[in-house]
Enzyme design. Structure first.
Site, short mmCIF file in Angstrom:
data_model
loop_
_atom_site.label_atom_id
_atom_site.label_comp_id
_atom_site.label_asym_id
_atom_site.label_seq_id
_atom_site.Cartn_x
_atom_site.Cartn_y
_atom_site.Cartn_z
N GLU A 1 0.82 -1.22 0.00
CA GLU A 1 0.00 0.00 0.00
C GLU A 1 0.86 1.27 0.00
O GLU A 1 0.38 2.35 0.34
CB GLU A 1 -0.98 0.01 1.18
CG GLU A 1 -1.97 -1.13 1.15
CD GLU A 1 -2.76 -1.23 -0.15
OE1 GLU A 1 -3.02 -0.19 -0.77
OE2 GLU A 1 -3.10 -2.36 -0.55
N ASP B 1 -1.42 -2.54 -9.35
CA ASP B 1 -2.11 -3.80 -9.12
C ASP B 1 -2.29 -4.62 -10.39
O ASP B 1 -2.83 -4.12 -11.39
CB ASP B 1 -3.50 -3.55 -8.51
CG ASP B 1 -3.42 -2.89 -7.15
OD1 ASP B 1 -2.32 -2.83 -6.58
OD2 ASP B 1 -4.47 -2.44 -6.65
#
EC number: 2.4.1.25
Length: 652
Positions: free
Chosen positions: A121, A212
């Site tokens: 993250e 991602d």
């Protein structure tokens, strides 16, 4: 010519459903790597998380063979992180190194000596440098937003930099935010044009995309766009054959060029995280502020100064997450010298269940259940005993009681309620129940994204505006308190179940969240409070004793006000979808076959019982999720004067 690093991050959380893993594999991970194999001049840096690698190893071992082949051909660089994908800043230093080394070992099995870290993250804090270097890491990848927050201009963000802490130095690559919004959502030529625009003759200049892998097939609309309509093949073909673009891997870049200089990055994550991590009211204001700046055409100029919250704010925003996290830290410290127990606590550090953004996160019961399962299993290797201390650092002591089969944690300062009842035998926390709360996106259809909508290609999740369906809005309710077991209510006798479950009733007493005095007894605790009901004196005493199969509680209630006295038990029933119901019983059973299993609630007399599902509204990549976080069971007795009764909770 401009250097271009193309990277993906593939992750599935611990505890995710097998069918979700299978679907993501077939829609993204498999076709992506098989397409890469067709383009020998294309190079990719890839990070796979440990939970996903374990699933692939057990279910699709041929994919690991493909990765080994791509590594051998020089097309694939393996980038690591903590094995179970923890936010490194949120776990003890000792665990960080073990987590990273564990994934480095897996990378070795794929034929690669990993030296780089994908920062989960992208949550950065400066003291991570020492942990990363201790784990043998040479470089780390974060967002360009981190660098801009340190005062660098966008034009300075096409090179890696050194950063230092306590004399330890590491290289830091900035991810280009514009590329994150172009790839794969816009036509290929938009990315090519942008990369060409960066070519100014400086051979050390590098543009980094790393994001991602699920954007390539799992996100809504992307499978058709990326594979069926041929976006990925066109992209690989154009990028790998363009004479003005030099495809390069992180390690190759650092062999040819040195970082540009020294920079000190503040605590930060990517821009969207600074919105999500704010408390709901502030998040709403943050979105409004960003939109105002955009309307006035000031956002691009001043966005470097627009900062919201940090990732650890989620522990303030969601007390349930904070408690789970602090229990994890407590057990991590206790089992550090026990290798078998430590493996469970490393699993419990998987980040997804601790926070919430555009994905379900903390709102997904099966992810929290996986964390609790591993905390409890790790805890069972050591004897904790009974103690009184502030476990979750909220400024108020908890009472921790252990017997052979259970851990029970009471919060005397919060209604004297039971906030954890963990079964060692089942490895479940019966009170793993999330309160219903208002989120800022319940009113704000837009998100504070740094990019404008493009009109071409496929929409990013961040661009999908969503309206709450009427059938959900009718059932939507918000709690004024956290959910626990043995919460004490005084209700008007005319209160209905619908008023109660939809939070449209009045609490007559001050016992639900009021402070109780307590004293420890053998195998239990006695809690008592002198409070008021409709401004008249009232008193509640409850004496709780742990048993081999649960607990027994004896209540004594005194109130001069005519009322309904209710004892609420919020149980983590997740696999059976319940409906609101009212019935009378002396004994009833709860059966949640894929969750907490079977339990029995027994009273020493017949009572009215209210039950209803506790449903929260959260956003996810697929739209709205109206999720059952648990089921509330409230046993009700009329009281005017004195009331005594016994309740028994039995694990079956």
């Amino acid at each position: 010519m401009v250097n271009f690093i193309f990277g993906i991050h593939n992750h599935q959380p611990l505890g995710n459903f097998g069918w979700v893993m299978e679907s993501a594999y077939e829609k993204s991970y498999r076709p992506f790597m098989e397409t890469l194999e067709e383009y020998p001049n294309m190079k990719v840096a890839a990070h796979y998380s440990g939970p996903l690698l374990e699933w692939i190893q057990n279910n699709k071992p041929e994919h690991l063979d493909l990765l080994r082949s791509l590594v051998k051909r020089g097309q694939l660089e393996i980038v690591v992180a903590g094995f179970y994908e923890p936010v490194l800043a949120s776990i003890p230093k000792e665990d960080r190194i073990v987590q990273i080394e564990k994934l480095k070992e897996f990378a070795k099995e794929l034929g690669y000596e990993a030296k780089g870290v994908w920062l989960t993250e992208r949550v950065w804090q400066p003291e991570l440098v020492k942990s990363l270097r201790a784990a043998g890491i040479d470089y780390v990848i974060v967002d360009d937003y981190h660098f801009m927050s340190a005062g660098l201009s966008k034009e300075e963000l096409f090179w890696p930099y050194y950063t230092e802490d306590g004399g330890e130095v590491i290289s830091v690559f900035p991810i280009d935010e514009k590329l994150r919004y172009l790839i794969p959502f816009r036509p290929v030529d938009k990315t090519i044009e942008y990369l060409h625009s960066l070519d100014d003759g400086d051979e050390s200049k590098v543009a980094v995309f790393h994001d991602d892998g699920e954007k390539f097939g799992v996100w809504p609309g992307t499978y058709e766009w990326v594979y069926e309509k041929g976006w990925l093949r066109e992209f690989f073909d154009n990028v790998s054959s363009d004479e003005r673009i030099n495809l390069i891997l992180y390690s190759e870049y650092l062999q040819r060029f040195r970082p540009r200089g020294l920079v000190y990055l503040p605590i930060a994550s990517y821009f969207e995280m600074s919105e999500w991590s704010l408390p709901a009211k502030q998040a709403k204001l943050f979105v409004e502020f960003v939109e105002e700046l955009k309307k006035e055409n000031k956002f691009d100029r001043y966005r470097v100064f627009v900062r919201g919250g940090i990732w650890k704010n989620f522990f303030f925003k969601y007390p349930e997450s904070n408690y789970m996290h602090k229990r994890m830290l407590m057990v991590s410290k206790a089992v550090r010298d026990n290798l078998e127990a430590r493996e469970f606590i490393l699993r419990a550090q998987c980040n997804d269940a601790y926070w919430h953004g555009v994905f379900g996160g903390v709102y997904l019961p099966h992810l929290r259940r996986a964390v609790w399962e591993n905390i409890i299993k790790a805890n069972s290797y050591v004897k904790t005993g009974n103690f009184v201390r502030d476990i979750d650092f909220d400024g108020r002591d908890e009472v921790f009681i252990e017997n052979e089969n259970f851990y029970a944690v009471f919060k005397p300062a919060y209604g004297g309620a039971l906030f954890e009842l963990s079964s060692k035998r089942k490895a479940v926390n019966y009170n793993d129940v999330l309160a219903r709360r208002w989120e800022h996106y319940h009113e704000v259809p837009e998100a504070a994204t740094p990019e404008e909508e493009g009109g071409e290609g496929v929409a990013s999740i961040h661009e999908l505006g969503k309206q709450i369906p009427d059938e959900i809005r009718r059932e939507l309710a918000y709690d004024s308190h956290l959910r626990a077991i043995l919460q004490d209510h005084f209700l008007d006798p005319e209160t209905t179940l619908d008023e109660y479950r939809l939070s449209r009733y009045i609490e007559l007493g001050d016992f639900l969240t009021g402070a109780y005095n307590f004293s420890l007894i053998e195998n239990g605790i006695t809690l008592e409070r002198d409070g008021s009901v409709t401004k008249k004196q009232a008193r509640v005493e409850k004496s709780v004793r742990l048993t081999d199969d649960g607990f027994i509680v004896d209540y004594t209630v005194r109130s001069d006000t005519r009322a309904l006295f209710g004892v609420e038990l919020n149980l983590a029933v997740h696999s059976v979808m319940e409906e609101p119901a009212e019935f009378e019983a002396e004994k009833f059973e709860v059966n949640d076959p894929y969750g907490i299993g079977r339990v029995e609630i027994e009273l020493d007399r017949r009572a009215k019982v209210w039950k209803y599902p506790i449903k929260t509204l959260s956003q996810s990549e697929s739209g709205w999720d109206f999720i059952q976080q648990g089921v509330s069971y409230t046993v009700l007795f009329p009281v005017e004067g004195e009331l005594r009764f016994r309740l028994r909770f039995r694990e079956l």
